[in-house]
Design a protein around this motif. Sequence first.
Motif, mmCIF file in Angstrom:
data_model
loop_
_atom_site.group_PDB
_atom_site.id
_atom_site.type_symbol
_atom_site.label_atom_id
_atom_site.label_comp_id
_atom_site.label_asym_id
_atom_site.label_seq_id
_atom_site.Cartn_x
_atom_site.Cartn_y
_atom_site.Cartn_z
ATOM 1 N N VAL A 159 -34.532 -33.429 -58.361
ATOM 2 C CA VAL A 159 -35.802 -33.797 -57.737
ATOM 3 C C VAL A 159 -36.977 -33.334 -58.594
ATOM 4 O O VAL A 159 -37.078 -32.159 -58.964
ATOM 5 N N HIS A 160 -37.873 -34.267 -58.910
ATOM 6 C CA HIS A 160 -39.143 -33.957 -59.559
ATOM 7 C C HIS A 160 -40.230 -34.301 -58.540
ATOM 8 O O HIS A 160 -40.353 -35.457 -58.116
ATOM 9 N N LEU A 161 -40.989 -33.292 -58.138
ATOM 10 C CA LEU A 161 -41.935 -33.435 -57.039
ATOM 11 C C LEU A 161 -43.361 -33.594 -57.540
ATOM 12 O O LEU A 161 -43.831 -32.806 -58.366
ATOM 13 N N LEU A 162 -44.048 -34.622 -57.030
ATOM 14 C CA LEU A 162 -45.469 -34.826 -57.316
ATOM 15 C C LEU A 162 -46.246 -34.627 -56.019
ATOM 16 O O LEU A 162 -45.932 -35.255 -54.998
ATOM 17 N N MET A 163 -47.234 -33.737 -56.061
ATOM 18 C CA MET A 163 -48.019 -33.417 -54.872
ATOM 19 C C MET A 163 -49.451 -33.907 -55.025
ATOM 20 O O MET A 163 -50.033 -33.789 -56.102
ATOM 21 N N PRO A 164 -50.047 -34.444 -53.952
ATOM 22 C CA PRO A 164 -51.463 -34.841 -54.029
ATOM 23 C C PRO A 164 -52.336 -33.604 -54.223
ATOM 24 O O PRO A 164 -51.970 -32.497 -53.827
ATOM 25 N N PRO A 165 -53.514 -33.768 -54.820
ATOM 26 C CA PRO A 165 -54.316 -32.623 -55.265
ATOM 27 C C PRO A 165 -54.982 -31.824 -54.158
ATOM 28 O O PRO A 165 -55.406 -30.698 -54.394
ATOM 29 N N HIS A 166 -55.115 -32.377 -52.949
ATOM 30 C CA HIS A 166 -55.844 -31.632 -51.919
ATOM 31 C C HIS A 166 -55.021 -30.496 -51.321
ATOM 32 O O HIS A 166 -55.540 -29.678 -50.568
ATOM 33 N N LEU A 167 -53.708 -30.427 -51.642
ATOM 34 C CA LEU A 167 -52.870 -29.376 -51.071
ATOM 35 C C LEU A 167 -53.223 -28.014 -51.664
ATOM 36 O O LEU A 167 -53.315 -27.863 -52.878
ATOM 37 N N LYS A 168 -53.387 -27.038 -50.786
ATOM 38 C CA LYS A 168 -53.668 -25.669 -51.233
ATOM 39 C C LYS A 168 -52.353 -24.887 -51.222
ATOM 40 O O LYS A 168 -52.108 -24.046 -50.368
ATOM 41 N N VAL A 169 -51.498 -25.208 -52.172
ATOM 42 C CA VAL A 169 -50.191 -24.556 -52.252
ATOM 43 C C VAL A 169 -49.847 -24.354 -53.718
ATOM 44 O O VAL A 169 -50.140 -25.211 -54.563
ATOM 45 N N ASP A 170 -49.246 -23.230 -54.037
ATOM 46 C CA ASP A 170 -48.912 -22.881 -55.412
ATOM 47 C C ASP A 170 -47.702 -23.685 -55.878
ATOM 48 O O ASP A 170 -46.613 -23.558 -55.302
ATOM 49 N N PRO A 171 -47.847 -24.535 -56.917
ATOM 50 C CA PRO A 171 -46.717 -25.335 -57.405
ATOM 51 C C PRO A 171 -45.506 -24.486 -57.787
ATOM 52 O O PRO A 171 -44.363 -24.898 -57.571
ATOM 53 N N ALA A 172 -45.744 -23.287 -58.356
ATOM 54 C CA ALA A 172 -44.628 -22.414 -58.742
ATOM 55 C C ALA A 172 -43.858 -21.949 -57.508
ATOM 56 O O ALA A 172 -42.618 -21.898 -57.512
ATOM 57 N N TYR A 173 -44.589 -21.639 -56.430
ATOM 58 C CA TYR A 173 -43.936 -21.235 -55.178
ATOM 59 C C TYR A 173 -43.085 -22.371 -54.627
ATOM 60 O O TYR A 173 -41.946 -22.170 -54.195
ATOM 61 N N VAL A 174 -43.642 -23.585 -54.669
ATOM 62 C CA VAL A 174 -42.914 -24.749 -54.158
ATOM 63 C C VAL A 174 -41.630 -24.964 -54.954
ATOM 64 O O VAL A 174 -40.552 -25.187 -54.387
ATOM 65 N N LYS A 175 -41.741 -24.892 -56.282
ATOM 66 C CA LYS A 175 -40.567 -25.109 -57.137
ATOM 67 C C LYS A 175 -39.468 -24.103 -56.831
ATOM 68 O O LYS A 175 -38.297 -24.466 -56.670
ATOM 69 N N ASN A 176 -39.832 -22.840 -56.699
ATOM 70 C CA ASN A 176 -38.840 -21.797 -56.469
ATOM 71 C C ASN A 176 -38.248 -21.851 -55.065
ATOM 72 O O ASN A 176 -37.050 -21.643 -54.874
ATOM 73 N N SER A 177 -39.077 -22.133 -54.068
ATOM 74 C CA SER A 177 -38.600 -22.106 -52.685
ATOM 75 C C SER A 177 -37.818 -23.356 -52.304
ATOM 76 O O SER A 177 -36.937 -23.304 -51.449
#
Length: 424
Positions: free
Chosen positions: A41-59
């Motif tokens: 899975v390669h995830l693309l997130m819209p820019p308005h999200l206030k979430v750390d991409p590194a946290y998302v990848k690891n979790s």
Amino acid sequence: MKNGKATILVVGEVSAEDTISTGGALRSTRAIKEYARHFDVHLLMPPHLKVDPAYVKNSLGVKDTIQCALFPRALFSEGRFSFTYVMIPPRALRLLMKNPRRLSVDPDAIVVLNETYDCLSIGRVLKEEHGTPSLAMLQLPVLYHDKRRREQIVKAFELWYQELYADGKLVGLIGKLRTRIELLVAWSRLMKNLLNSYDMLLAVSKAIVHEMGEEYSSRFYVLDPGVSLNPQDVELIQTIRKHSKERRDHVVFGGRVDALKGFIEGLYVFKEIVKTYSSLKLIATGYVGEKLRLRVEKLVRRLGLEDKVVLTGVVPRAERFKLIAEAKLVLYPSHVDSFSYSVLESLMLGTPVVAYDIPALRLYYGSTRGVHLVREGDVEALSKETIDVLSSRTEEVEPPKLRSWNDILEEEVSVIKNLATRTR
């Protein structure tokens, strides 16, 4: 396909699972975590999200996480889109893409998990670039064939600006005008063309098909329903319900502080409630920006509800569940839904719900004990029904029958695997 796994590009909104989020982001987060067990899975997130991409990848266990945009950030407004987006031709969108880097993968499928205009647009551009089979999941209707439903949604926005921007009539007028234009665009041929660009549409409930009408009925694969509580939530709810022995003097507003969730109507109803039950408080959870909080607090004072309305902000799910379990009832005048986590969680926690009779709630909860539905937009009937529930000493709440979350994901993953094996 590497190591027996298909590679998929997923576009979606995600969040930290232990905090309050929108139902759409919560579902997407949990689905992606499962996808990572079956796909690269390669995830693309819209820019308005206030979430750390590194946290998302690891979790979530995804291969890569990119926060991307098709448009300059200035055009984004939180949770909404500017109508100027759709004035840009698709080819120009590619030139404006703000990815930190180009994707160097050859995907077998593209999966969009949220029906917002930015997510659907990103998915369309990815499909055009890669020539890959694509799927768009709708967690809410994006079009409404029923004229009255459309009118109620417009009225909800008009009421929002009327009450919260009463001190700035020009700002309120601009807000109303912009919203009308945005809704016209969202319900126009432009949105239909965007949906038609996908090879497959997946709906998380039959209510979505009902709302969008016969024109789309043959295009959907329907998960009926595709929403449930996961085993961890069920266990948490059972624990909280076991230890929450008494009701406290509060009512929980079931949705976020938002026009489409009927927050202003909720305040109107609560104003009527406290005439009879003066000790009650109304508790609303979820993120509220500072500017919006100030406007809500000003409206609350104007309605004579000072010290009666509590905006908790973002709280952990366990705390929200506890608030619901100890509430007299959940007030939920939402205008949009496909299944409703809020109603589901409330019933599982043994708390009655008073809500509008919109298709999603009628189809899935209309005959469930503990759910009280009144005509959409009828605030007087909503107030009366709420007071009747509060005055009842024998209110019986029936926990709904849950479809296994694992069963839903098994079906969902199977649909994506079939999509990924299609010939380009």
